[in-house]
Design an enzyme around this catalytic site. Structure first.
Site, PDB file in Angstrom:
ATOM      1  N   LYS A 171      -4.716  -2.828   7.083  1.00  0.00           N
ATOM      2  CA  LYS A 171      -4.890  -2.331   6.005  1.00  0.00           C
ATOM      3  C   LYS A 171      -5.796  -3.723   5.146  1.00  0.00           C
ATOM      4  CE  LYS A 171      -3.312   2.199   4.760  1.00  0.00           C
ATOM      5  NZ  LYS A 171      -2.802   2.716   3.936  1.00  0.00           N
ATOM      6  N   ILE A 220      14.227  -5.693  -0.186  1.00  0.00           N
ATOM      7  CA  ILE A 220      14.830  -4.334  -1.369  1.00  0.00           C
ATOM      8  C   ILE A 220      15.430  -3.300  -0.504  1.00  0.00           C
ATOM      9  CG2 ILE A 220      14.088  -2.616  -3.001  1.00  0.00           C
ATOM     10  CD1 ILE A 220      13.887  -5.710  -3.682  1.00  0.00           C
ATOM     11  N   THR A 221      15.125  -3.539   0.685  1.00  0.00           N
ATOM     12  CA  THR A 221      15.206  -1.172   1.607  1.00  0.00           C
ATOM     13  C   THR A 221      16.240  -1.759   2.418  1.00  0.00           C
ATOM     14  OG1 THR A 221      13.165  -2.300   3.021  1.00  0.00           O
ATOM     15  CG2 THR A 221      14.462  -0.808   3.870  1.00  0.00           C
ATOM     16  N   GLU A 222      17.087  -0.339   1.689  1.00  0.00           N
ATOM     17  CA  GLU A 222      18.237   0.086   2.039  1.00  0.00           C
ATOM     18  C   GLU A 222      18.162   1.181   2.827  1.00  0.00           C
ATOM     19  OE1 GLU A 222      19.225   2.756  -1.384  1.00  0.00           O
ATOM     20  OE2 GLU A 222      21.117   3.505   0.130  1.00  0.00           O
ATOM     21  N   THR A 264       0.939  -1.111  -0.048  1.00  0.00           N
ATOM     22  CA  THR A 264       0.008   0.012   0.295  1.00  0.00           C
ATOM     23  C   THR A 264       0.558   1.258   0.038  1.00  0.00           C
ATOM     24  OG1 THR A 264      -0.335   0.215   2.203  1.00  0.00           O
ATOM     25  CG2 THR A 264      -1.771  -1.072   0.920  1.00  0.00           C
ATOM     26  N   GLY A 265       2.185   0.776   0.390  1.00  0.00           N
ATOM     27  CA  GLY A 265       2.957   2.435   0.040  1.00  0.00           C
ATOM     28  C   GLY A 265       3.405   2.859  -1.417  1.00  0.00           C
ATOM     29  N   HIS A 271      27.490   1.703  -0.870  1.00  0.00           N
ATOM     30  CA  HIS A 271      26.592   0.627  -0.353  1.00  0.00           C
ATOM     31  C   HIS A 271      27.381   0.705   1.368  1.00  0.00           C
ATOM     32  CE1 HIS A 271      26.285  -1.393  -4.664  1.00  0.00           C
ATOM     33  NE2 HIS A 271      25.351  -0.966  -3.868  1.00  0.00           N
ATOM     34  N   TYR A 300      22.496  -4.123 -14.380  1.00  0.00           N
ATOM     35  CA  TYR A 300      21.341  -3.803 -15.444  1.00  0.00           C
ATOM     36  C   TYR A 300      22.699  -4.262 -16.557  1.00  0.00           C
ATOM     37  CZ  TYR A 300      18.252  -2.789 -11.356  1.00  0.00           C
ATOM     38  OH  TYR A 300      18.293  -2.209 -10.079  1.00  0.00           O
ATOM     39  N   GLU A 320      32.538  -6.336  -5.521  1.00  0.00           N
ATOM     40  CA  GLU A 320      33.120  -5.272  -5.272  1.00  0.00           C
ATOM     41  C   GLU A 320      33.821  -4.939  -3.646  1.00  0.00           C
ATOM     42  OE1 GLU A 320      28.763  -3.073  -5.267  1.00  0.00           O
ATOM     43  OE2 GLU A 320      28.988  -3.268  -2.840  1.00  0.00           O
TER      44      GLU A 320
END
Lengths: 288, 378, 288, 378
Positions: free
Chosen positions: A43, A96-98, A17-18, A247, A159, A209
């Site tokens: 929700k 995914i959160t950073e 919902t974000g 990172h 990518y 890296e």
């Protein structure tokens, strides 16, 4: 075949919902990923993008038989979200959160290790099996199905590699972004092992890296356990010591974790290392 | 985020670690007053966020308040590794008989906080690791149990700390671990942990680096940030949510994604140039962020060319292009610019940039070569 | 044969320099137990009863190849002592200490479960394999080697049963006091399983008491997995509800954990239950 | 150790659990003053360590300070299940719309703290468990992670707590868990957790039982012990480190070991008698402890015979015998005594007791039968 996600993936989006969650859910659905539920406390009963929302992951799993979860909640809520998904028995959690604090990840990882859940991330672009399922934030259209497995600590750099491969007609089995944090759920070795067992992955690209020594450990693993050829790339040859390069995990500290060491370790076990991202696709094409 | 010695020691003290009596002075007169109050010989210690302060002459012992004033006057204003000394810590001088090293870091491979201790304190742990690795005792702390007394006792035993100091050592090790965890540190170090003539243990010097990602839950620690020690460009980058590291080359780089940003620096070098910075604008950056990034890059007088390398995924090329235009309006750069925009909305992005006088490229290798050539041409 | 301890047991005494520790160490040595080390922080290098003292269990293990540890330290230090022994890789830890808080034991047990160490106790009399090794506080002289394995939540009640068996010439394979606390390291089922696998144990005596439902779970285990006959006894038929009967774990709460339920569960799976301790030996003699 | 309602609620409040405004009164006049201060209808609640206070008339609502005084006067001095009411809690009356049950205990089988919640609050959880087991939602809390927000949210969701109250509920559940752990509780219960007309959550009643073994680290909680609620014999037992539980039979039992003490009670019953108590003198008891134990047993007027059952292991029979003699000197009992001492130093023990007029036995069955016969003969 492929690893981690495929057309049987039944995905929960934690944080659907974000703004972020909804944006990427739309992209994932457009790619053909089966999103079966969203989770946002309070929700439950609503729906977003025609996907039903539940208050808890456990409720979502029991109602939809979901087997994978992707997390788009803010960093301060991400540890709880990962633990919730693991406790609900989700087989794969992609975070995914950073910006999740390292101390939190130490705890989360220690707990997760006592469960049967696999965590990918945090601070990662996710996992895609081209043509089957996209569980992440990568641009789906640059991918195509094929024989190359990719594992990477980086997002956009991957990518680049993917786009270059697809451009010359070389597709990917699965592309896994493991994330750039010091403490993550799935490391190079875990993914290399999965690719080695996957009959359709004929070649592996490993993009590392600076920081830590996971690339060195991966080199050792490749030497001992892998028949599938591997091509490497290491970012950060010009990075200065003691500075965090974006990172949280990309830092040369106490002289440890330099790109030079990692390249040396890979080359020593017969993994050719590209000089720049553009070379990766060319090298794979030559070796495939 | 790095803390000053006096800040680290104050945090340690809150967790029961004994530190010398002392206060911070901004002027030589204040240093004199503090030394007077201490009533004992004092150490005047420059507070700058770099190592090697002692060798640089930034730490001196004063026997009298007069001497404290004189020495503080010498040290204040001194430059150490490019950083100006703006304040000194005036600590009661300790009667140091022995020096222990006690430090904690996160061990990435084991995913545990590692506590390292050595009886060879007072020097860099890396140096000890290189010359006397056996002198270092390392234990790994279970995140759920925390540090247990038996672990601290094992370290004390390995270091040959006598039984009557073991309890004090256990308290210090436990305190340091709690300080580490509760402050979300990346590093916490007491070096030296002095054994005084009276057999007391005292944290004479302290160092702490905090996890930037966790500062949201430590507003009190965030307030300790010393903006004066940060380059203005770094402050602006931080406020705008950009990852920026200044380097000493001449090609400014603006990239989305940390890995790609490093790879961009590397390829600039590969083609004979030298990167002026690391700069990651992050995922989904909007035009204001892009504008701030360009301002930061151009604030570096060494920059002779700017290379934009954007691989559109979440970040849309048209947004970046618009940001670049906004920034160009503002800063009117005098250096050549090379733009490589690919991925999501790349056509729209290129169309927008067509207005501006920019060199364009499709591959990264091409873009890097063009940027290097442009910089060399100036 | 036997279970848990035998003549190859190389014992560490944690708290050997204390009054209790020394008293019982003397008794254990007199019984023939090999005590190879004592551990008391700060007293490393000393010796007590000709046994060398070490500062840490790890040092003791590496110097003496000890494989079992017994703990006689005060309740507030016992959790740390157990964790230390487990971290040093000791295979069996017997914790005699009474009065360890339940919350501490929840943590200790959760941690111990991630290691290969077995904990017996706390608040237990220990383990004895008659004629081989005594690792505990039980009076050694009442025991004799033989075919009966005993497992019990109680101390002196067990001595009663042992003495009565020895008196009529029936010896014991191993006698295990698992302790009277609500959260303990080793439960009835664990010991029953070991006895079932032990070829020399021909009969098992299980002595339970009110509180919890371990006896009911043991009955279920006996039904499903045991060929060795079992004779039971349950203390506390006259205990009132809601009152702690000495042992922290001996309490009928919310109507749960009564002696009647436990007796019923055991009898239902063919385990005869003695009416009073004096009957235990007679019943075993009849059935052996 | 059981805590009074007002004590439990104060602890909960320290951990952020909202409780009604209120104070404790020892007199009716105080109750009036408190009601006056509250300025709202008040609940007058007897503070005794038993359940069923409401049904016994020990909880009443007063609309005015006058009424508060009258009702407090009625309740103070009342006897509830044998316990005299010495104080009342005067709480602001809550506007209760709904009642939730929220409790925590240690689940022995899972070795976790279990949090149980039910939308059927206000009644005993055992009753709900028996009649509507589905109405109870139970979660188990990992000792290392502690209670996590998602767990509290899952409970709130199962209970149908509306979203706008979920945050408050999570705070309460987290607070209750912290109160449980940091007080070393065996039980912590909010029943009811009221949902007020204004949509607030409020801990209207609270209960807490502490782990006696952990009181050493909670001197502040130990101070909350209400000696007035404890029988004098229990207080003396506790002080002397004895485990004692009064029963209503006529044969006093003194035994070493809890299991054996229970078995001794059982065998007394088996042979037609009735035990007057459970009493474990523990391992290695010395004569002073034995003497205290005998005093405690004989302080019960129902006792018609005393049975000593000592199996010497750590506890030496001669020590026990000596303790018995010391105690006999002091209390000069008028009831027959049966002694069964076996094990370590049993001969010495018997020799010492030969002085005293005691019935002796070797087996427990024999001893029990002799004690039963002796009691019946009186």
């Amino acid at each position: 075949m492929s690893i981690l996600v495929n057309k049987d993936t039944r995905l929960i989006v934690q944080g659907l919902t974000g703004r972020e969650g909804k944006f990427h859910a739309e992209q994932m659905i457009a790619y053909g990923t089966h999103i079966v539920a969203g989770v946002t406390p309070g929700k439950g009963g609503e729906s977003v993008l025609d996907v039903p929302i539940f208050n808890t992951v456990a409720e979502a799993v029991s109602a939809t038989a979901a087997n994978v979860s992707i997390i788009y909640v803010p960093a301060r809520f991400a540890p709880d979200a990962i633990l919730e998904a693991a406790d609900a028995g989700v087989a794969l959690v992609v975070c995914i959160t950073e910006g999740v604090p390292v101390i939190d990840m130490i705890t989360v990882r220690a707990y997760i290790d006592t469960t049967s859940t696999r965590l990918v991330g945090p601070n990662c672009p996710g996992v895609i099996t081209p043509g089957e399922a996209k569980v992440g934030i990568m641009p789906g259209h640059i991918h195509m199905p094929g024989p190359v497995g990719i594992v990477s600590r980086s997002g956009t750099l991957t990518y680049e590699a993917v786009a270059a491969l697809s451009e010359i007609g070389i597709g990917q089995s699965t592309v896994v972004g493991i994330g750039g944090d010091p403490v993550i759920g799935t490391k190079f070795i875990d993914v290399l092992e999965m690719f080695e067992r996957d009959v359709e992955t004929k070649h592996v690209v490993m993009i590392g890296e600076i920081g830590g020594n996971d690339e060195e450990r991966a080199a050792e693993f490749i030497r001992q356990h892998m028949k599938t050829p591997v091509t490497g790339f290491i970012a950060g040859q010009t990075a200065p010591p003691g500075k965090r390069m974006g990172h949280a995990g990309a830092i040369i500290s106490g002289g440890q974790g330099t790109a030079a060491e990692k390249i040396k370790a890979l080359e020593a076990v017969g993994v050719p290392v590209a000089h720049h991202p553009g070379e990766i696709a060319e090298m794979v094409a030559r070796r495939l | 985020m790095k803390l000053h010695e006096y800040q680290a020691k104050r945090i340690f003290a809150r967790y029961g670690v004994p530190i010398p009596a002392g206060e911070v002075a901004n002027t030589a007169a204040q240093a004199r007053e503090i030394a007077q109050r201490l009533g004992k010989p004092a150490v005047i210690k420059s507070q700058v966020l770099v190592g090697g302060r002692g060798k640089a002459g930034g730490i001196k012992v004063a026997k009298t308040p007069d001497e404290a004033e004189t020495l503080a006057d010498q040290i204040l204003g001194m430059e150490i590794k490019g950083l100006k000394v703006k304040r000194v810590l005036v600590d009661e001088a300790a009667d140091i008989q022995d020096e222990i090293y006690l430090g904690m870091i996160v061990d990435r491979e084991r995913r545990r906080v590692a506590m390292m201790a050595s009886s060879e304190g007072g020097v860099d742990i890396e140096e000890v690791a290189a010359t006397h690795p056996d002198a270092i005792k390392t234990i790994y702390i279970d995140p759920f149990l925390g540090i247990k007394p038996y672990q601290a006792i094992a370290v004390a035993s390995a270091l040959g700390i006598p039984p009557d100091q073991t309890r004090a050592f256990t308290k210090i090790a436990t305190g340091l671990y709690r300080a580490f965890i509760e402050s979300d540190a990346d590093l916490a170090e007491i070096n030296p942990l002095a054994v005084t003539g009276g057999g007391q243990l005292l944290a004479v010097d302290g160092k702490m680096v905090l996890d930037d990602n966790a500062l949201f839950r430590h507003p009190d620690l965030e307030e300790m940030r010393d903006l004066a020690e940060e380059a203005p460009a770094e402050t602006e980058a931080r406020i705008n949510g950009l990852s920026y590291v200044k380097l000493d080359g001449e090609i400014g780089c603006m990239v989305n994604g940390a890995g790609l940003a490093m790879a961009t620096m590397d390829i600039v070098k590969h083609f004979g140039g030298s990167p002026a910075n690391f700069l990651d604008i992050g995922g989904g950056a909007k035009s204001d962020k892009v504008a701030a990034a360009l301002r930061i890059i151009l604030s570096d007088p060494n920059v002779k060319a700017v290379l934009f390398n954007i691989f559109g995924g979440i970040t849309r090329c048209d947004e970046v292009a618009r940001g670049i235009l906004v920034a160009l309006e503002e800063v009117k750069p005098a250096v050549p610019m090379v733009a490589r925009l690919v991925g999501t909305n790349e056509a729209e992005g290129r169309a927008i940039l067509a207005e501006a006088q920019m060199i364009t490229a499709t591959t990264l290798a091409d873009a890097a070569q063009k940027a290097v050539a442009a910089a060399k041409a100036r």
